[in-house]
Design an enzyme around this catalytic site. Structure first.
Site, short mmCIF file in Angstrom:
data_model
loop_
_atom_site.label_atom_id
_atom_site.label_comp_id
_atom_site.label_asym_id
_atom_site.label_seq_id
_atom_site.Cartn_x
_atom_site.Cartn_y
_atom_site.Cartn_z
N GLY A 296 2.68 1.01 10.77
CA GLY A 296 2.32 0.48 12.18
C GLY A 296 1.68 -1.22 11.77
O GLY A 296 2.51 -2.70 12.12
N GLU B 262 0.58 -1.15 0.22
CA GLU B 262 -0.16 0.23 -0.01
C GLU B 262 0.88 1.40 0.16
O GLU B 262 1.80 1.20 0.80
CB GLU B 262 -0.70 0.04 1.14
CG GLU B 262 -1.91 1.37 0.93
CD GLU B 262 -2.64 0.88 2.29
OE1 GLU B 262 -2.66 0.53 3.31
OE2 GLU B 262 -3.26 2.40 2.64
N MET C 206 -0.56 -3.95 8.14
CA MET C 206 -0.67 -3.82 6.96
C MET C 206 -2.18 -5.02 6.79
O MET C 206 -2.18 -6.13 7.14
CB MET C 206 -0.26 -3.99 5.88
CG MET C 206 -1.16 -3.34 4.34
SD MET C 206 -1.74 -2.39 4.52
CE MET C 206 -2.62 -2.57 3.15
N GLU C 207 -3.10 -4.42 6.13
CA GLU C 207 -4.44 -5.97 6.56
C GLU C 207 -4.17 -6.07 5.53
O GLU C 207 -5.88 -6.51 4.97
CB GLU C 207 -5.83 -4.70 6.59
CG GLU C 207 -6.03 -3.84 5.15
CD GLU C 207 -5.73 -2.20 5.52
OE1 GLU C 207 -4.45 -1.95 6.06
OE2 GLU C 207 -6.13 -1.08 4.62
N ASN C 208 -3.05 -6.24 3.98
CA ASN C 208 -3.54 -7.78 3.69
C ASN C 208 -4.27 -8.48 3.48
O ASN C 208 -4.09 -9.32 4.60
CB ASN C 208 -1.74 -8.33 2.68
CG ASN C 208 -0.64 -7.43 2.95
OD1 ASN C 208 -0.85 -6.34 2.34
ND2 ASN C 208 -0.22 -7.17 4.56
N HIS D 74 -7.75 -3.10 14.52
CA HIS D 74 -8.06 -2.13 13.04
C HIS D 74 -7.35 -3.00 11.73
O HIS D 74 -8.69 -2.75 10.77
CB HIS D 74 -6.28 -0.96 13.40
CG HIS D 74 -6.58 0.02 12.13
ND1 HIS D 74 -7.65 1.31 12.34
CD2 HIS D 74 -6.37 -0.36 10.86
CE1 HIS D 74 -7.32 1.99 11.31
NE2 HIS D 74 -6.55 1.28 10.75
N GLU D 75 -6.64 -4.05 12.03
CA GLU D 75 -6.31 -4.55 10.37
C GLU D 75 -7.46 -5.23 10.34
O GLU D 75 -7.93 -5.64 9.93
CB GLU D 75 -4.84 -4.85 10.92
CG GLU D 75 -3.91 -4.02 11.39
CD GLU D 75 -3.55 -2.70 10.35
OE1 GLU D 75 -4.90 -2.93 9.29
OE2 GLU D 75 -3.53 -1.74 10.70
N1 PHE Z 1 -3.07 0.81 5.52
C1 PHE Z 1 -2.77 0.69 6.88
C2 PHE Z 1 -3.62 0.96 7.90
O1 PHE Z 1 -4.06 1.94 8.03
C3 PHE Z 1 -1.75 1.71 6.96
C4 PHE Z 1 -0.63 1.27 5.65
C5 PHE Z 1 -0.47 2.55 5.35
C6 PHE Z 1 0.04 0.79 5.65
C7 PHE Z 1 0.33 2.42 3.75
C8 PHE Z 1 1.48 0.49 4.70
C9 PHE Z 1 1.00 1.04 3.48
O2 PHE Z 1 -3.58 -0.32 8.32
ZN ZN Z 2 -6.05 1.51 8.27
#
Ligand code: PHE
Ligand code: ZN
Length: 852
Positions: free
Chosen positions: A268, A129, A270-272, A304-305
């Site tokens: 922090g 991301e 990442m929600e993959n 959150h994730e």
């Molecule tokens: N999308 C992630 C989050 O807020 C943050 C993130 C941004 C991770 C860019 C990776 C790269 O949960």
């Molecule tokens: Zn997020």
């Protein structure tokens, strides 16, 4: 649609063009190796009916890709002529359906930017991301192209664990040295949610049973050094799953849910899809190594994730201008979840965070609309505005529509847009369909930047027994200074009489620039509590008497409003320049006195109430940063309060020795005050020596450092010796040093020469450069030399990792508020950075806005 290329290196939201094609399936094959990994990719492009052929499509790539090969329908095509300067490839397709085969190499070990495929302490992992996928292979790297993935990972057996999104469908051996795994993700997803991990990892596991009885297998993977600290995260994951089922009726859609902890990570976590990646700082939690705050943070980030799986993954963003769509909903859901963990507390912490970080951002040169119309760099909208102000806007929906109306709108949004890439307008439309009374101008919250200001005046007419409340709202654009449109602003308020009884409690939503509320049958001038629960992200200008604030401190039942009354009272008194010091201490002391008893009923909340406003909160109110005198004044007041209540503080300190979050919270506030007294200098020393948990150790260290305890240095050294093998605690060591109000350039030189100094690991870079950058007291005292040091380090970080560097620039964003000649000096330092020409696009985008 006419498309005019623009020369200002900005991208514009309204230039958006929907994709003209679909790619139902992407087959990826990785031959993994840290030095050179080979990527083979295969996919069919289907051009939409109605689009004229031949038709050109863009595959995003980057300089990171090498040894490229391309085949279209089995025919070799020369790549070089089709590439642009950035490494993107334009394909002109003559048929409606064509098969694209691409091969390229990448080097994880050379990827210091940590975007795409990279190496973190021997683990090969990815972070995509928003636009990292283009550093892995050529593909339409945009969130509105959703594709199903089938991923084959091939690697040496020294990478025993091979993970990707979705389900493991096959694994096996290639030869004695190498093995493979095949993963299929049944859910179409955009590139930014793709992930792979290969490494020598261990795991812990558990199961979550969904409402329909089907289990989800949960695993957390980490290195053998870290795996012992993941149990709390795993328990939190189960809790979050249960909560989302209960509150929103949303269950996990995957049978396998994997989480991996890595040491080097830009954000922090990442929600993959089905394979969350976590920065170790957001997942590891044992009492010995993590503070209670860290524990809460881990619980929140895990939730959150996971919550992103619906708000982000199942329904994603059409484009990155709409990033807040997924982030704001998810932060809001996370906040609601956490408010059940510690009722009231999290709301106060969130408001404090918002006002400490988002308000200054939104009132300075880096201000941007929650959904901006133009952007210099996509990575630079991962801000507190996008996340936290965005979440406040979601909360506004809930406050205006009520919980039920909100839940209906949310459910409709999920149902209607499942599987799609949408915008904040679509969310608004769902809310509006379910709640026709929702204000038409609500979307202005997304398009207008700046913090709205409410001006309040009251009048009481005893003969008519009438109370009038006049409310004016102003929203100035922080950059152009133009007055913008009024917004719908819900104001929660209550009236109290002087005995502390609540007379009425209501919510009124302002919609116009000026409104007047009239209340009848009011027998005496009431004490008004405005903006209870912080019902909107605004500032309120309502001068209240000290006596009124004292009534609110004592009788308010709303957590935020009670805390806010303390904040207001203390701030008022501190900024009162005519009152002698002794009187300032007395007034504040009188207001806090009743809270000592309350501390035995609600210790964690009382800990917040008894803490004076954050330094930065106070500094932000100063006209031109007279930071040092204010810091000194606040300290003297704290010393005064320590003396006056020394019996009470000691009683609290001894009473709350038990092992609980609440006990530690109030005990450590007592420690903070007591440590200001020379007679009590040993207290923190003893606490450091005897503590069995990081919360108490950390509090002791802060007390020692802020009071320049003669033993502080030795103890800090001891801390480093004790924890030098633990990266997160070494980060803590640097953050403590960098944050101390007494920081000198000698200390900075010591930090720079420290064997553990490292700018390659983002956590370490932030612990060092970030903590010093946030140290307003040291910046005010040392001035230009410290700004120069920070600038130099940011430029070094920039060469390694531009995303991380750009986020460290915030101290320069307060430039306009600095006194002369410092302001000029700091401007010159910023200008030098910008002129050095070698800086990244991300960093220069930030600097240009700051120096404008
Ligand atoms: N999308 C992630 C989050 O807020 C943050 C993130 C941004 C991770 C860019 C990776 C790269 O949960
Ligand atoms: Zn997020």
């Amino acid at each position: 649609m006419p498309f005019t290329p623009r020369s200002d290196q900005q991208i514009y939201r309204l230039d958006y063009l929907a994709p003209t094609f679909t790619i139902p399936l992407l087959e990826l094959h990785f031959t993994l190796d840290p030095e050179v990994s080979r990527v083979r990719s295969q996919f069919k492009v289907i051009i939409e009916e109605g689009i004229e052929l031949p038709h050109s499509i863009k595959l995003h790539g980057s300089k990171a890709l090498f040894d490229l090969q391309l085949k279209i329908d089995g025919e070799r095509v020369e790549v070089a002529p089709l590439l642009d300067e950035a490494g993107n490839l334009t394909l002109t397709l003559g048929e409606r359906e064509q098969l694209i085969e691409i091969e390229n190499s990448i080097s994880p070990a050379a990827n210091s930017a940590l975007s795409g495929l990279y190496l973190s302490r021997g683990i090969i992992c990815s972070d995509c991301e928003p636009q990292g996928f283009r550093n892995i292979t050529l593909f339409p790297d945009r969130p509105d192209v959703m594709t199903q993935y089938r991923v084959t990972l091939e690697a040496n057996r020294c990478y025993p664990i091979l993970l990707s999104n979705g389900n493991l469908v096959e694994e096996g051996s290639i030869d004695e040295e190498r093995h493979y795994a095949i993963w299929e993700d049944p859910f179409p997803k955009p590139t930014y949610l793709f992930a792979i991990v290969a490494g020598d990892l261990q795991f812990i596991e558990d199961q979550h049973i969904r409402p329909d009885g089907r289990p989800v297998q949960l695993r957390i993977y980490a290195s053998k050094e870290n795996i012992g600290a993941c149990d709390f995260a795993l328990a939190s994951l189960k809790k979050a799953m249960r909560w989302d089922e209960k509150r929103f009726g949303l269950a996990c859609d995957l049978d396998f849910y994997n989480v991996v902890a890595v040491d080097d990570f830009n954000s922090g976590a990442m929600e993959n899809k089905g394979l969350n990646l976590f920065n170790t700082s957001c997942i590891l939690a044992t009492k010995a190594q993590a503070t209670d705050q860290n524990f809460r943070f881990v619980e929140a980030v895990i939730a959150h994730e996971y919550f992103h799986n619906w708000t982000g993954n199942r329904i994603t963003c059409q484009d990155w201008f709409n990033l807040s769509l997924k982030e704001s909903l998810t932060v809001f859901r996370e906040q609601e979840f956490m408010s059940e963990v510690a009722p009231g507390i999290r709301r106060i912490e969130d408001v404090n965070f918002l006002r400490l970080h988002q308000f200054p951002e939104d009132q300075g040169p880096l201000s941007h609309a929650v959904r901006p119309d133009k952007l210099g760099s996509i990575e630079n909208i991962y801000t507190t505005t996008t996340y936290e102000k965005g979440a406040e806007i979601i909360r506004l929906y809930q406050t205006i529509l009520g919980r039920e109306g909100f839940d209906r709108g949310f459910a409709r949004y999920i149902k209607e847009f499942d599987g799609m890439a949408v915008t904040v307008d679509d969310l608004y439309a769902s809310m509006k369909m379910e709640n026709p009374r929702l204000f038409e101008n609500f979307p202005l919250w997304y398009s207008q930047r700046g913090t709205p200001k409410i001006q309040v005046a009251t009048e009481y007419y005893p003969d008519k027994r009438e109370m009038r409340l006049s409310l004016k709202q102003f929203l100035f654009d922080p950059v152009t200074n133009e007055l913008q449109e009024p917004l719908p602003i819900p104001i929660k308020y209550a009236f109290f009489n002087r005995e502390g009884e609540m007379l009425l409690e209501e919510t009124y939503t302002l919609t116009m620039a000026h409104q007047c509320l009239i209340f009848h049958n009011i027998d005496e001038v009431p004490v008004i509590s405005l903006l209870r629960d912080f019902s909107a992200p605004v500032t309120v200008d309502y001068p209240q008497s000290i006596d009124d604030l004292k009534i609110l401190i004592q009788y308010e039942s709303d957590y935020f409003a009670k805390w806010e009354a303390v904040q207001k009272l203390v701030t008022r008194v501190l900024f009162n320049r005519v009152l002698p010091r002794e009187e300032q201490i007395e007034i504040i002391g009188d207001a806090l006195a009743p809270l000592f008893e309350y501390a035995y009923q609600a210790p964690e909340f009382a800990a917040l109430l008894l803490t004076l406003p954050d330094n930065d909160q106070l500094f932000d109110r100063l006209e031109n940063e007279e930071i040092l005198p204010l810091y000194q004044l606040k300290r003297e007041v704290e010393v005064g309060l320590a003396k006056r209540f020394s019996t009470q503080w000691k009683a609290l300190y001894t009473h709350y020795q038990e092992d609980s979050v609440a006990a530690r919270a109030i005990k450590n506030v007592a420690l903070r005050y007591l440590s200001h007294l020379p007679d009590e200098a040993e207290l923190a020393v003893i606490q450091y020596a005897q503590a069995d948990n990081m919360t108490d150790i950390n509090a002791a260290l802060i007390a020692l450092l802020t009071n320049q305890n003669p033993q502080a240095e030795t103890i800090m050294q001891n801390f480093y010796q004790r924890y030098q093998e633990d990266a997160l605690l070494v980060d803590r060591y640097f953050a403590l040093l960098g944050g101390t109000p007494h920081l000198t350039m000698d200390d900075v030189a010591m930090i720079s020469a420290h064997p553990a100094f490292d700018l390659k690991n983002p956590n370490r870079a932030r612990a060092i450069v970030g903590s010093i950058g946030r140290n307003r007291i040291a910046l005010a005292r040392i001035g230009a030399p410290l700004y120069r040091w920070i600038a130099t380090e940011i430029v070094k970080v920039d060469k390694i990792n531009a995303v991380t560097a750009a986020r460290l620039i915030t101290p320069f964003a307060k430039l306009a508020r600095l006194p002369e000649p410092l302001q000029d000096e700091v401007r010159a330092i910023g200008q030098e950075m910008l002129d050095s020409q070698e800086i990244s696009h991300n960093l220069s985008d930030q600097l240009k806005r700051i120096l404008l």
